[in-house]
Design a protein around this motif. Structure first.
Motif, PDB file in Angstrom:
ATOM      1  N   TYR A  83      10.015  50.765  34.460  1.00  0.00           N
ATOM      2  CA  TYR A  83       8.787  50.487  35.210  1.00  0.00           C
ATOM      3  C   TYR A  83       7.957  51.755  35.201  1.00  0.00           C
ATOM      4  CZ  TYR A  83       5.736  48.536  38.856  1.00  0.00           C
ATOM      5  OH  TYR A  83       4.656  48.046  39.557  1.00  0.00           O
ATOM      6  N   SER A  92      -2.953  44.938  32.163  1.00  0.00           N
ATOM      7  CA  SER A  92      -1.714  45.577  31.740  1.00  0.00           C
ATOM      8  C   SER A  92      -0.828  45.899  32.941  1.00  0.00           C
ATOM      9  CB  SER A  92      -2.034  46.856  30.960  1.00  0.00           C
ATOM     10  OG  SER A  92      -0.859  47.525  30.569  1.00  0.00           O
ATOM     11  N   HIS A 113       2.594  44.018  33.661  1.00  0.00           N
ATOM     12  CA  HIS A 113       3.812  44.842  33.715  1.00  0.00           C
ATOM     13  C   HIS A 113       4.554  44.625  35.026  1.00  0.00           C
ATOM     14  CE1 HIS A 113       6.444  48.183  32.805  1.00  0.00           C
ATOM     15  NE2 HIS A 113       6.033  48.862  33.861  1.00  0.00           N
ATOM     16  N   GLU A 134       2.014  42.002  27.765  1.00  0.00           N
ATOM     17  CA  GLU A 134       2.923  42.669  28.710  1.00  0.00           C
ATOM     18  C   GLU A 134       4.108  41.780  29.070  1.00  0.00           C
ATOM     19  OE1 GLU A 134       3.213  45.610  29.935  1.00  0.00           O
ATOM     20  OE2 GLU A 134       1.315  46.573  29.403  1.00  0.00           O
TER      21      GLU A 134
END
Length: 353
Positions: free
Chosen positions: A77, A128, A132, A280
């Motif tokens: 992450y 994004s 994510h 993503e």
């Protein structure tokens, strides 16, 4: 309020001689930045009229933040994580009853939010980050997260609330918004499509409030720093997270702008966001979910317009307002985006095939 915070709340976090200032422009909770010479935190007074079980909100936030912290420790992450801050006695929240329900979260310095996406580059950055975030939560079991607001993203329920508001006409405002009411009530075909999709889509942990000002940007280079405001993290569908994100920034105008002549769903922004978000989630998103993102975009513009309009008709009892007809302006804005989406549907929906 400020004196109560200084005398009763801040000592519970071991803070004294702190400066207090309002933070953000959220519609629901009251948020403050607390700063001392060597420490800064964010303090929130949770709106228990909206979040009727605030302990569930706190438990969800702990679960989501904990999961993201573990992901970040494993280099899975890349964003920062907004973490809950415990009191000196180890409590995740403070319940002062009549004086309110309070919690603290971490503050990220050198960060800022934006209200309007100016170009494709900013759209790509936001898509994004939110994509994510969704990918990182894809392996967190939905069963671990409870609903904090039942039927929060339930379009049929929202339309029924509008119908009830129209029937009650508590604030005697129907003549000011009749055309918008009619537009919403004409969308039965979309409602049916959504209901059918929900029976086939995988249930995931979603943010459920992915507007652009729920992402922090780095003030130095405007790169994405963190997804914030995890209060509405619940079980849900990716189509709504994507839809809420893009309906919030596809227009060049802020969501409460009354300059409807400038409100449009910009196709280049939608295309950039769709391509980035799907990338993503590569390996996570299913073909049907990919298709559903377009439906979710239409649904969220319509749903938020419906919610703002319902509140306007009811006399502005839910969303904070700062000028006359503020909720009506918000509703008209979102419903104009919805109309723009419908007008461009033939070439916009190919971005999701």
């Amino acid at each position: 309020m400020m004196e109560f915070i200084r005398q009763q709340v801040l000592p519970m976090y071991g803070l004294a001689d702190a400066t207090l200032s309002p933070l953000g422009n959220g519609h629901i909770n009251r948020t403050f930045l607390v700063q001392t010479d060597n420490r800064s935190i964010v303090l929130q007074n949770i709106n228990t009229q909206v979040f009727k079980q605030p302990e569930v909100l706190i438990a969800n936030a702990l679960s989501v933040a904990g999961h993201l912290v573990r992901k970040k420790a494993n280099n899975d992450y890349r964003l920062d994580v907004i973490k809950p801050i415990l009191t000196v006695s180890g409590q995740a929240f403070l319940d002062f009853k009549e004086q309110g329900f309070w919690r603290a979260i971490s503050f990220l310095p050198n960060s800022q939010t934006i209200e309007v996406v100016e170009n494709q580059s900013e759209a790509i950055m936001a898509a994004s980050a939110f994509g994510h975030f969704a990918a990182a939560l894809s392996d967190l079991s939905p069963e671990l997260i409870d609903d904090v607001i039942p039927n929060f993203l339930d379009l049929p329920a929202r339309i029924n609330q509008l119908k009830q508001a129209v029937s009650d006409n508590k604030a005697n405002r129907l003549t000011e918004c009749q055309s918008w009411i009619e537009l919403i009530l004409q969308q039965a075909e979309l409602v049916t499509e959504i209901q059918d999709l929900e029976t086939k889509l995988p249930l995931r942990i979603c943010h459920n409030d992915t507007k652009i000002n729920n992402m922090l940007f780095n003030t130095q280079d405007m790169s994405s720093m963190a997804v914030i405001d995890l209060d509405t993290c619940m079980q849900g569908y990716l189509m709504y997270d994507f839809g809420d994100m893009v309906r919030a920034f596809c227009s060049p105008e802020a969501e409460d702008s009354a300059a409807l002549e400038n409100v449009i769903a910009r196709p280049e922004i939608i295309q950039a966001a769709a391509k980035t978000y799907i990338k993503e989630l590569d390996g996570v998103i299913t073909p049907l979910e990919k298709h559903s993102l377009w439906v979710g975009l239409k649904a969220m513009a319509l749903m938020l317009g419906c919610r703002f309009l319902t509140d306007f008709i009811n006399g502005d009892v839910y969303f904070a307002t700062h000028r006359p007809n503020h909720n009506l302006d918000r509703a008209a804005n979102q419903l104009t985006i919805f109309t723009s989406l419908l007008e461009q549907e033939t070439h916009l929906k190919v971005f999701f095939e």
